[in-house]
Motif scaffolding. Structure first.
Motif, PDB file in Angstrom:
ATOM      1  N   GLU A  52     -31.022  19.564  86.580  1.00  0.00           N
ATOM      2  CA  GLU A  52     -30.432  20.655  87.347  1.00  0.00           C
ATOM      3  C   GLU A  52     -29.650  21.568  86.420  1.00  0.00           C
ATOM      4  N   VAL A  53     -29.607  22.845  86.777  1.00  0.00           N
ATOM      5  CA  VAL A  53     -28.711  23.792  86.126  1.00  0.00           C
ATOM      6  C   VAL A  53     -27.725  24.212  87.213  1.00  0.00           C
ATOM      7  N   ILE A  54     -26.459  23.972  86.958  1.00  0.00           N
ATOM      8  CA  ILE A  54     -25.420  24.267  87.936  1.00  0.00           C
ATOM      9  C   ILE A  54     -24.651  25.493  87.459  1.00  0.00           C
ATOM     10  N   PHE A  55     -24.561  26.473  88.331  1.00  0.00           N
ATOM     11  CA  PHE A  55     -23.851  27.715  88.045  1.00  0.00           C
ATOM     12  C   PHE A  55     -22.605  27.782  88.924  1.00  0.00           C
ATOM     13  N   ARG A  56     -21.544  28.373  88.392  1.00  0.00           N
ATOM     14  CA  ARG A  56     -20.363  28.623  89.213  1.00  0.00           C
ATOM     15  C   ARG A  56     -19.712  29.924  88.772  1.00  0.00           C
ATOM     16  N   LEU A  57     -19.122  30.594  89.729  1.00  0.00           N
ATOM     17  CA  LEU A  57     -18.379  31.819  89.444  1.00  0.00           C
ATOM     18  C   LEU A  57     -16.910  31.460  89.344  1.00  0.00           C
ATOM     19  N   THR A  58     -16.284  31.837  88.240  1.00  0.00           N
ATOM     20  CA  THR A  58     -14.852  31.617  88.077  1.00  0.00           C
ATOM     21  C   THR A  58     -14.161  32.970  88.050  1.00  0.00           C
ATOM     22  N   SER A  59     -12.937  32.974  88.532  1.00  0.00           N
ATOM     23  CA  SER A  59     -12.185  34.218  88.606  1.00  0.00           C
ATOM     24  C   SER A  59     -10.701  33.908  88.544  1.00  0.00           C
ATOM     25  N   SER A  74     -40.353  27.250  87.952  1.00  0.00           N
ATOM     26  CA  SER A  74     -40.565  26.622  89.265  1.00  0.00           C
ATOM     27  C   SER A  74     -39.524  25.549  89.528  1.00  0.00           C
ATOM     28  N   GLY A  75     -38.996  25.596  90.715  1.00  0.00           N
ATOM     29  CA  GLY A  75     -37.989  24.635  91.117  1.00  0.00           C
ATOM     30  C   GLY A  75     -37.374  25.044  92.442  1.00  0.00           C
ATOM     31  N   PHE A  87     -29.833  25.117  90.611  1.00  0.00           N
ATOM     32  CA  PHE A  87     -31.273  25.102  90.408  1.00  0.00           C
ATOM     33  C   PHE A  87     -31.697  23.672  90.110  1.00  0.00           C
ATOM     34  N   SER A  88     -32.688  23.154  90.852  1.00  0.00           N
ATOM     35  CA  SER A  88     -33.229  21.815  90.608  1.00  0.00           C
ATOM     36  C   SER A  88     -34.666  21.934  90.134  1.00  0.00           C
ATOM     37  N   ASN A  89     -34.967  21.277  89.027  1.00  0.00           N
ATOM     38  CA  ASN A  89     -36.318  21.287  88.468  1.00  0.00           C
ATOM     39  C   ASN A  89     -37.170  20.314  89.272  1.00  0.00           C
ATOM     40  N   SER A  90     -37.511  20.681  90.478  1.00  0.00           N
ATOM     41  CA  SER A  90     -38.244  19.788  91.371  1.00  0.00           C
ATOM     42  C   SER A  90     -39.703  19.610  90.965  1.00  0.00           C
ATOM     43  N   THR A  91     -40.224  20.463  90.109  1.00  0.00           N
ATOM     44  CA  THR A  91     -41.626  20.332  89.685  1.00  0.00           C
ATOM     45  C   THR A  91     -41.797  19.300  88.584  1.00  0.00           C
ATOM     46  N   ARG A  92     -40.703  18.840  88.023  1.00  0.00           N
ATOM     47  CA  ARG A  92     -40.728  17.813  86.963  1.00  0.00           C
ATOM     48  C   ARG A  92     -41.400  18.304  85.684  1.00  0.00           C
ATOM     49  N   ALA A  98     -33.338  28.817  83.931  1.00  0.00           N
ATOM     50  CA  ALA A  98     -32.872  29.402  85.182  1.00  0.00           C
ATOM     51  C   ALA A  98     -31.761  30.389  84.866  1.00  0.00           C
ATOM     52  N   GLU A  99     -31.704  31.449  85.661  1.00  0.00           N
ATOM     53  CA  GLU A  99     -30.634  32.439  85.519  1.00  0.00           C
ATOM     54  C   GLU A  99     -30.078  32.743  86.899  1.00  0.00           C
ATOM     55  N   ALA A 100     -28.763  32.733  87.002  1.00  0.00           N
ATOM     56  CA  ALA A 100     -28.095  33.093  88.251  1.00  0.00           C
ATOM     57  C   ALA A 100     -27.058  34.167  87.949  1.00  0.00           C
ATOM     58  N   CYS A 101     -27.020  35.165  88.839  1.00  0.00           N
ATOM     59  CA  CYS A 101     -26.082  36.278  88.686  1.00  0.00           C
ATOM     60  C   CYS A 101     -25.264  36.419  89.961  1.00  0.00           C
ATOM     61  N   ALA A 102     -23.979  36.591  89.788  1.00  0.00           N
ATOM     62  CA  ALA A 102     -23.110  36.928  90.913  1.00  0.00           C
ATOM     63  C   ALA A 102     -23.115  38.445  91.004  1.00  0.00           C
ATOM     64  N   THR A 103     -23.562  38.970  92.143  1.00  0.00           N
ATOM     65  CA  THR A 103     -23.673  40.421  92.284  1.00  0.00           C
ATOM     66  C   THR A 103     -22.525  41.024  93.082  1.00  0.00           C
ATOM     67  N   ARG A 104     -21.869  40.188  93.877  1.00  0.00           N
ATOM     68  CA  ARG A 104     -20.724  40.676  94.638  1.00  0.00           C
ATOM     69  C   ARG A 104     -19.819  39.502  94.964  1.00  0.00           C
ATOM     70  N   VAL A 105     -18.519  39.737  94.891  1.00  0.00           N
ATOM     71  CA  VAL A 105     -17.560  38.690  95.229  1.00  0.00           C
ATOM     72  C   VAL A 105     -16.510  39.264  96.179  1.00  0.00           C
TER      73      VAL A 105
END
Length: 150
Positions: A52-59, A74-75, A87-92, A98-105
């Motif tokens: 898994e790739v774990i993303f978090r927004l800090t402020s 794929s995942g 994000f979970s790599n469910s396809t093994r 993986a990339e995650a973006c916070a677009t609004r907070v």
């Protein structure tokens, strides 16, 4: 005219400081060594393809709600309105990204900010000895909750 220019420069400076207050961090879960959240980029060898790739927004301000935009190999994605996105790599597949973006907070004080704060994570599964794997679990509560609860 000099005062107007100075005020404009100060205003732009304050806007850029505000835009830098919230940052997306990530870590790779399911690795042979403990990982820590790092801003904007993370990578690691994984103990198994079930990574898994774990993303978090800090402020610096307490967060009420986050809007996420994400993509990757794929995942399965689990991104709600909380400050975490997973994000979970469910396809093994043996490797991925993986990339995650916070677009609004939305902050607890009622103010909000449009962002383009992103983090990119990459992982690969390789052979070799596996030491005690580290897994960082994100609960249902964390996916839905604001930052003030943690």
């Amino acid at each position: 005219m000099k005062k107007l220019t100075l005020l404009a420069a100060l205003g732009l400076g304050m806007a850029s400081v505000s835009a830098q207050a919230a940052v997306v961090e990530c870590l790779i879960s399911g690795t042979p060594t403990p990982q820590e959240f790092t801003p904007q980029f993370c990578s690691s060898q994984a103990s198994s393809p079930a990574t898994e790739v774990i993303f978090r927004l800090t402020s610096s301000k307490p967060i009420a709600e986050v809007t996420w935009n994400y993509s990757g190999t794929s995942g399965r994605w689990d991104c709600r309105k909380g400050q975490y996105c997973v994000f979970s790599n469910s396809t093994r597949e043996p490797s991925g990204n993986a990339e995650a973006c916070a677009t609004r907070v939305l902050y607890k004080d009622g103010t909000w900010e449009n962002l383009n704060s992103c983090a990119y994570g990459m992982f690969w599964y390789g052979s070799g000895p596996v030491i005690t794997p580290f897994t960082h679990d994100v609960t249902e509560e964390q996916l839905n909750a604001s930052s003030e609860q943690f």
